[in-house]
Design a protein around this motif. Structure first.
Motif, PDB file in Angstrom:
ATOM      1  N   SER A 275      47.750  39.361  33.695  1.00 16.66           N
ATOM      2  CA  SER A 275      46.447  39.478  33.030  1.00 16.66           C
ATOM      3  C   SER A 275      45.721  38.142  32.991  1.00 16.66           C
ATOM      4  O   SER A 275      44.493  38.085  33.175  1.00 16.66           O
ATOM      5  CB  SER A 275      46.623  40.010  31.603  1.00 16.66           C
ATOM      6  OG  SER A 275      47.099  41.326  31.610  1.00 16.66           O
ATOM      7  N   GLN A 278      44.389  37.487  36.459  1.00 16.95           N
ATOM      8  CA  GLN A 278      43.204  38.328  36.674  1.00 16.95           C
ATOM      9  C   GLN A 278      41.985  37.772  35.943  1.00 16.95           C
ATOM     10  O   GLN A 278      40.878  37.750  36.496  1.00 16.95           O
ATOM     11  CB  GLN A 278      43.495  39.754  36.197  1.00 16.95           C
ATOM     12  CG  GLN A 278      44.517  40.494  37.046  1.00 16.95           C
ATOM     13  CD  GLN A 278      44.940  41.795  36.410  1.00 16.95           C
ATOM     14  OE1 GLN A 278      44.994  41.907  35.182  1.00 16.95           O
ATOM     15  NE2 GLN A 278      45.239  42.791  37.230  1.00 16.95           N
ATOM     16  N   SER A 336      35.039  42.002  43.285  1.00 17.44           N
ATOM     17  CA  SER A 336      36.453  41.626  43.407  1.00 17.44           C
ATOM     18  C   SER A 336      36.730  40.981  44.760  1.00 17.44           C
ATOM     19  O   SER A 336      36.290  41.472  45.801  1.00 17.44           O
ATOM     20  CB  SER A 336      37.342  42.864  43.248  1.00 17.44           C
ATOM     21  OG  SER A 336      37.189  43.436  41.977  1.00 17.44           O
ATOM     22  N   LYS A 339      42.687  42.365  45.434  1.00 18.54           N
ATOM     23  CA  LYS A 339      43.021  43.665  44.860  1.00 18.54           C
ATOM     24  C   LYS A 339      43.455  43.539  43.409  1.00 18.54           C
ATOM     25  O   LYS A 339      43.138  44.376  42.565  1.00 18.54           O
ATOM     26  CB  LYS A 339      44.130  44.319  45.674  1.00 18.54           C
ATOM     27  CG  LYS A 339      44.453  45.738  45.220  1.00 18.54           C
ATOM     28  CD  LYS A 339      45.499  46.373  46.117  1.00 18.54           C
ATOM     29  CE  LYS A 339      45.797  47.794  45.650  1.00 18.54           C
ATOM     30  NZ  LYS A 339      46.818  48.448  46.503  1.00 18.54           N
ATOM     31  N   ILE A 340      44.147  42.432  43.089  1.00 19.67           N
ATOM     32  CA  ILE A 340      44.719  42.256  41.753  1.00 19.67           C
ATOM     33  C   ILE A 340      43.645  42.132  40.682  1.00 19.67           C
ATOM     34  O   ILE A 340      43.893  42.450  39.503  1.00 19.67           O
ATOM     35  CB  ILE A 340      45.649  41.018  41.721  1.00 19.67           C
ATOM     36  CG1 ILE A 340      46.461  40.999  40.422  1.00 19.67           C
ATOM     37  CG2 ILE A 340      44.861  39.739  41.865  1.00 19.67           C
ATOM     38  CD1 ILE A 340      47.462  39.875  40.345  1.00 19.67           C
ATOM     39  N   ASP A 341      42.447  41.675  41.046  1.00 21.45           N
ATOM     40  CA  ASP A 341      41.418  41.478  40.024  1.00 21.45           C
ATOM     41  C   ASP A 341      40.379  42.605  39.996  1.00 21.45           C
ATOM     42  O   ASP A 341      39.323  42.461  39.384  1.00 21.45           O
ATOM     43  CB  ASP A 341      40.728  40.119  40.202  1.00 21.45           C
ATOM     44  CG  ASP A 341      39.922  40.041  41.486  1.00 21.45           C
ATOM     45  OD1 ASP A 341      40.319  40.700  42.457  1.00 21.45           O
ATOM     46  OD2 ASP A 341      38.913  39.318  41.510  1.00 21.45           O
ATOM     47  N   SER A 342      40.691  43.722  40.626  1.00 19.39           N
ATOM     48  CA  SER A 342      39.807  44.879  40.520  1.00 19.39           C
ATOM     49  C   SER A 342      39.900  45.465  39.121  1.00 19.39           C
ATOM     50  O   SER A 342      40.893  45.259  38.406  1.00 19.39           O
ATOM     51  CB  SER A 342      40.192  45.945  41.555  1.00 19.39           C
ATOM     52  OG  SER A 342      41.452  46.507  41.228  1.00 19.39           O
ATOM     53  N   TRP A 345      43.185  47.439  38.300  1.00 15.67           N
ATOM     54  CA  TRP A 345      44.417  46.697  38.040  1.00 15.67           C
ATOM     55  C   TRP A 345      44.323  45.858  36.769  1.00 15.67           C
ATOM     56  O   TRP A 345      45.333  45.621  36.102  1.00 15.67           O
ATOM     57  CB  TRP A 345      44.768  45.822  39.237  1.00 15.67           C
ATOM     58  CG  TRP A 345      45.254  46.635  40.395  1.00 15.67           C
ATOM     59  CD1 TRP A 345      44.600  46.871  41.569  1.00 15.67           C
ATOM     60  CD2 TRP A 345      46.468  47.385  40.441  1.00 15.67           C
ATOM     61  NE1 TRP A 345      45.336  47.703  42.365  1.00 15.67           N
ATOM     62  CE2 TRP A 345      46.498  48.030  41.703  1.00 15.67           C
ATOM     63  CE3 TRP A 345      47.540  47.559  39.567  1.00 15.67           C
ATOM     64  CZ2 TRP A 345      47.553  48.851  42.101  1.00 15.67           C
ATOM     65  CZ3 TRP A 345      48.600  48.371  39.959  1.00 15.67           C
ATOM     66  CH2 TRP A 345      48.601  49.004  41.207  1.00 15.67           C
ATOM     67  N   ILE A 348      45.284  48.355  34.206  1.00 15.46           N
ATOM     68  CA  ILE A 348      46.729  48.626  34.258  1.00 15.46           C
ATOM     69  C   ILE A 348      47.501  47.522  33.548  1.00 15.46           C
ATOM     70  O   ILE A 348      48.397  47.781  32.723  1.00 15.46           O
ATOM     71  CB  ILE A 348      47.211  48.762  35.715  1.00 15.46           C
ATOM     72  CG1 ILE A 348      46.661  50.032  36.355  1.00 15.46           C
ATOM     73  CG2 ILE A 348      48.744  48.758  35.782  1.00 15.46           C
ATOM     74  CD1 ILE A 348      47.137  51.314  35.696  1.00 15.46           C
ATOM     75  N   SER A 349      47.160  46.288  33.820  1.00 18.17           N
ATOM     76  CA  SER A 349      47.928  45.171  33.244  1.00 18.17           C
ATOM     77  C   SER A 349      47.715  45.061  31.738  1.00 18.17           C
ATOM     78  O   SER A 349      48.674  44.930  30.973  1.00 18.17           O
ATOM     79  CB  SER A 349      47.556  43.851  33.931  1.00 18.17           C
ATOM     80  OG  SER A 349      46.184  43.546  33.746  1.00 18.17           O
TER      81      SER A 349
END
Length: 502
Positions: A275, A278, A336, A339-342, A345, A348-349
């Motif tokens: 998190s 992100q 973004s 992918k991790i900072d979409s 996600w 999700i985190s």
């Protein structure tokens, strides 16, 4: 209002109402414990000026006390303080459900997390007010330029709720003056400039008030002392608790570090780090705010408190993380890069962080319903029914006996530490007597020698391992007459001894 918006509002009100019913059941069954009792005893006993004068000894800003004081002065029971905290928590739940940009999974995890399911609504402390004020600040953040006075007043109120929020509020004030006055200074008209400066002055004055009020706390409160000695030991005590206690609150010693807890803690740490990454990618300004605000809390705990890191404190730290993610997700223009900072996600985190605490909150909710949070209430009932009203009842440990002071009539207990009857605890040097080995036969004969032939004498001993080793009860002079049932709160169990004169 469109049909879909009406439906959303109705569903969110219904969910909040149902969660309110569940948590209110916990509020009714919850026994008052030391920290809750201290707040109530203070506001009931002291005048406004007396409270402000005493607060440096508490180490807390005044907002929560001032919210509770009118109810205490009007003759209400402590249930009014509990309902205030419960209502604030529910208001925070509604704001998250109705206005946050999180998806359904993240919203469900937030409102069912240990904080909102149990620790904020049931444990009546100032953290419960933050459970409302922080989501409210999230809602107002987009309107900070059009409603600057309201926004800055809210920052000031948060600063006046708890000292751990000081850096959070300070950075927000700096951000505000930078983006409203300093950055657009060449295009800003005089009227707006004055409006923004006057607004931020409110927040700054609130923080300066907190500093002036609490600057003497480290020298005034023996439990809050700045100490760099054994720094590595303090870090090793605080940091693991910070990540463990929200997943499995170990203070109560009801659980050991077994496999599911270990896995949960590892996942909790991983999603916390994810998190933060992100947040760094999406909004570096919010990343710095969260990082600095939470780090400040850890420093406070490490060098001043060095005590149990209660789940409420951890929950507030993660509400700050929620604030950062909420603001970052509201940026509709963000594109973004990874992918991790979409948005998916990020949801999700942040959702997984709070979801991992749900078992902890559920466990405490049910445990509090069926067991004593504090054994003070049943112990006070025993005293009222079985010990003569004219008996001398000496208390060996005031801080852990505050629940008894609440449940018993004023003047019923005699503080050995203060050598008089007390109304609330003052955290001064007299508390250091707790750490001194005591021969109670000698103490009773010295303190109550004149009354021994006329009144029965009892000693209420707090069962707490850190202090129990300092207590000596010769069996020839004392006989146990009562042992309290187990309590959830560590230390809030008692043994009552009757002094037997030989």
């Amino acid at each position: 209002m469109e049909r879909t918006e009406k439906r959303k509002l109705f569903v969110n009100i219904l969910i909040t109402f149902l969660l309110g019913l569940i948590t209110f059941n916990g509020v009714i069954h919850h026994e008052v414990w030391a920290d809750e009792a201290q707040v109530w005893l203070l506001v009931k006993t002291l005048s406004f000026s007396g409270l402000i004068e005493h607060l440096p000894n508490e180490g807390h800003p005044p907002l929560f006390y001032l919210l509770v004081m009118p109810f205490a002065k009007a003759g209400f029971s402590i249930l009014s303080m509990k309902i205030l905290c419960w209502a604030a928590s529910l208001a925070g739940v509604f704001l998250i459900l109705q206005y946050s940009p999180f998806n359904k999974f993240a919203k469900a995890a937030l409102v069912l997390s240990a904080g909102y399911l149990y620790f904020f609504p049931v444990i009546a402390r100032s953290y419960s007010i933050l459970a409302f004020l922080i989501p409210l600040l999230c809602v107002l953040y987009p309107y900070r330029k059009s409603r600057p006075f309201l926004y800055c007043i809210l920052i000031g109120l948060i600063a006046c709720t708890h000292v751990i929020m000081f850096v959070f509020c300070g950075i927000l004030a700096v951000y505000f003056i930078w983006e409203t006055v300093i950055q657009p200074r060449s295009t800003l008209n005089l009227a707006d400039k004055k409006r923004y400066i006057y607004s931020v002055t409110i927040a700054v004055l609130a923080m300066l008030f907190v500093v002036s009020l609490l600057i003497g706390t480290p020298g005034n409160n023996t439990a809050i002392v700045f100490k760099l000695k054994d720094l590595s030991k303090s870090i090793m005590l605080v940091v693991p608790q910070f990540f463990i206690n929200f997943v499995d609150y170990t203070v109560t010693k009801t659980f050991v570090m077994y496999a599911p807890t270990l896995i949960g803690v590892i996942l909790f740490i991983i999603f916390t780090l994810v998190s933060m990454v992100q947040l760094f990618l999406r909004d570096k300004k919010m990343f710095f705010l969260v990082f600095a605000a939470v780090l400040f809390q850890l420093v406070i705990y490490i060098v001043w408190y060095r005590a149990f890191i209660y789940p409420t404190r951890i929950a507030v730290a993660y509400l700050i993380l929620m604030f950062g993610c909420w603001i970052a997700l509201n940026d509709s223009e963000y594109q973004s890069k990874f992918k991790i900072d979409s948005a998916f996600w990020v949801n999700i985190s942040i959702g997984m962080i709070f979801a991992l605490s749900i078992f902890n909150g559920t466990r405490y909710m049910f445990t509090d319903l069926f067991y004593n949070y504090s054994a003070s209430k049943p112990t006070a009932e025993f005293i009222q029914k079985n010990i003569p009203s004219d008996a001398i009842i000496a208390v060996t440990n005031d801080p852990f006996s505050l629940g008894l002071y609440y449940y018993l009539p004023k003047g019923r207990l005699w503080s050995v530490l203060k050598e008089r009857s007390i109304d609330y605890v003052v955290w001064d040097s007299t508390l250091e007597k707790i750490y001194v080995k005591k021969n109670w036969s000698r103490i009773v004969r010295r303190e109550f020698g004149k009354e021994l032939g006329e009144k029965p004498v009892y000693v209420v001993f707090t069962i707490y391992s850190d202090y129990a080793k300092n207590e000596i009860f010769p069996q020839s002079d004392f006989k146990p007459v009562y042992t309290s049932p187990p309590s959830i709160a560590a230390g809030e169990r008692y043994i009552i001894y009757e002094f037997v004169k030989k």
